[in-house]
Design an enzyme around this catalytic site. Structure first.
Site, PDB file in Angstrom:
ATOM      1  N   THR A  18     -48.857 -62.224  14.957  1.00 13.84           N
ATOM      2  CA  THR A  18     -47.965 -63.316  15.721  1.00 13.84           C
ATOM      3  C   THR A  18     -48.634 -64.821  15.103  1.00 13.84           C
ATOM      4  OG1 THR A  18     -49.956 -63.243  16.941  1.00 13.84           O
ATOM      5  CG2 THR A  18     -47.766 -62.319  17.760  1.00 13.84           C
ATOM      6  N   ARG A  26     -42.678 -57.010  22.698  1.00 12.03           N
ATOM      7  CA  ARG A  26     -43.300 -56.113  23.802  1.00 12.03           C
ATOM      8  C   ARG A  26     -44.095 -56.933  24.395  1.00 12.03           C
ATOM      9  NH1 ARG A  26     -42.410 -50.099  22.645  1.00 12.03           N
ATOM     10  NH2 ARG A  26     -41.733 -49.799  20.285  1.00 12.03           N
ATOM     11  N   HIS A 113     -44.606 -46.814  13.129  1.00  5.35           N
ATOM     12  CA  HIS A 113     -43.149 -47.257  13.639  1.00  5.35           C
ATOM     13  C   HIS A 113     -42.276 -47.494  12.673  1.00  5.35           C
ATOM     14  CE1 HIS A 113     -45.143 -48.289  17.835  1.00  5.35           C
ATOM     15  NE2 HIS A 113     -44.957 -46.855  17.587  1.00  5.35           N
ATOM     16  N   CYS A 149     -21.165 -43.786   2.563  1.00  6.24           N
ATOM     17  CA  CYS A 149     -20.210 -42.798   3.423  1.00  6.24           C
ATOM     18  C   CYS A 149     -19.465 -43.462   4.690  1.00  6.24           C
ATOM     19  CB  CYS A 149     -21.176 -41.636   3.904  1.00  6.24           C
ATOM     20  SG  CYS A 149     -22.191 -42.000   5.277  1.00  6.24           S
TER      21      CYS A 149
HETATM   22 ZN    ZN Z   1     -24.174 -42.921   4.509  1.00  9.99          ZN
END
Ligand code: ZN
Length: 245
Positions: A18, A26, A113, A149
């Site tokens: 912070t 959160r 995370h 893609c």
């Molecule tokens: Zn992709």
């Protein structure tokens, strides 16, 4: 463990960042409390399904500029600890990359995370730089797709509705079992499964230091509780650890 060179595990949460200007989403005053609709921006179901959710999520990422944040004295203190030669591993709930940016070797940091510095295609799984995706947003693409893609791009962070990488969590549990001292810094220790790590350390005989402005469930079990601001308290704790106090 060699008694003269005790393994120190340091778990860091939002509180250490912070002071680098990164909000605690959160926390009690966090974005997700003030604006519950913001929570769907970081929940995998809506993010995957709804282009409008992704557009808002990209706008939020572009606005917060978290990639430009600088480490603060708390991050730098942990670098000093590592450079002192004491065996130290940092387990972080943060996705900001500030431990590495401060100078900790990447191999000493477990990102529980994930990281906000990369994106991954939900279809072909190829990873690429968040900075490149944000440049496309700035250039006018509301929801940049995978260049390979055409699939949906998502930050390499663990969203609500996703599970932690089992390999990363397994490494964290092994470190919690092996350490002699577990220091929890700037984490409310309420988000599982990470919140179980101090308990694992205690069960295996480690000492526990909790450094957090707000109470945590582990306060009664802690050998030491530190409420002072992390940017001053962590450098002081590191000084004591290096001095063997
Ligand atoms: Zn992709």
């Amino acid at each position: 463990m060699n008694a003269n060179r005790p393994l120190i595990a340091v778990l860091t949460g939002a509180g250490i960042s912070t002071d680098s200007g990164i909000p605690d989403y959160r926390g009690p005053n966090g974005l997700w409390q003030r604006d519950p609709s913001a929570q769907e921006l970081v929940t995998i179901g809506p993010y995957r399904a709804d282009p409008e959710v992704r557009r808002r999520a990209w706008q939020l990422r572009a606005r917060t500029g978290a990639l430009a944040a600088e480490p603060n004295p708390g991050h730098l203190a942990l670098v000093e600890l590592e450079r002192s030669g004491l065996p130290v591993r940092v387990l972080t709930q943060n996705v900001d990359g500030l431990h590495q940016r401060a100078g900790l070797p990447a191999r000493k940091v477990l990102e529980l995370h994930g990281t906000a510095h990369q994106v991954q295609c939900l279809r072909c799984r190829v990873r690429s730089a968040m900075a490149a995706a944000l440049e496309r947003v700035a250039a006018g693409e509301p929801d940049p797709a995978c260049p390979d893609c055409g699939g949906v791009l998502k930050p390499c962070t663990v969203m609500f509705g996703e599970t932690l990488d089992p390999a990363v969590l397994g490494q964290a549990e092994a470190i919690a079992k092996a350490c002699d001292l577990f220091v929890a810094v700037g984490s409310t220790l309420q988000v599982h499964p990470v919140a179980a790590l101090p308990g694992i350390a205690l069960e295996h005989g480690a000492r526990l230091i909790v450094m957090n402005a707000e109470p945590t469930p582990y306060d009664p079990a802690a050998d030491e509780l530190i409420r002072e601001p992390i940017s001053t308290a962590l450098p002081e704790l590191v000084r004591r650890l290096i001095a063997g106090e």
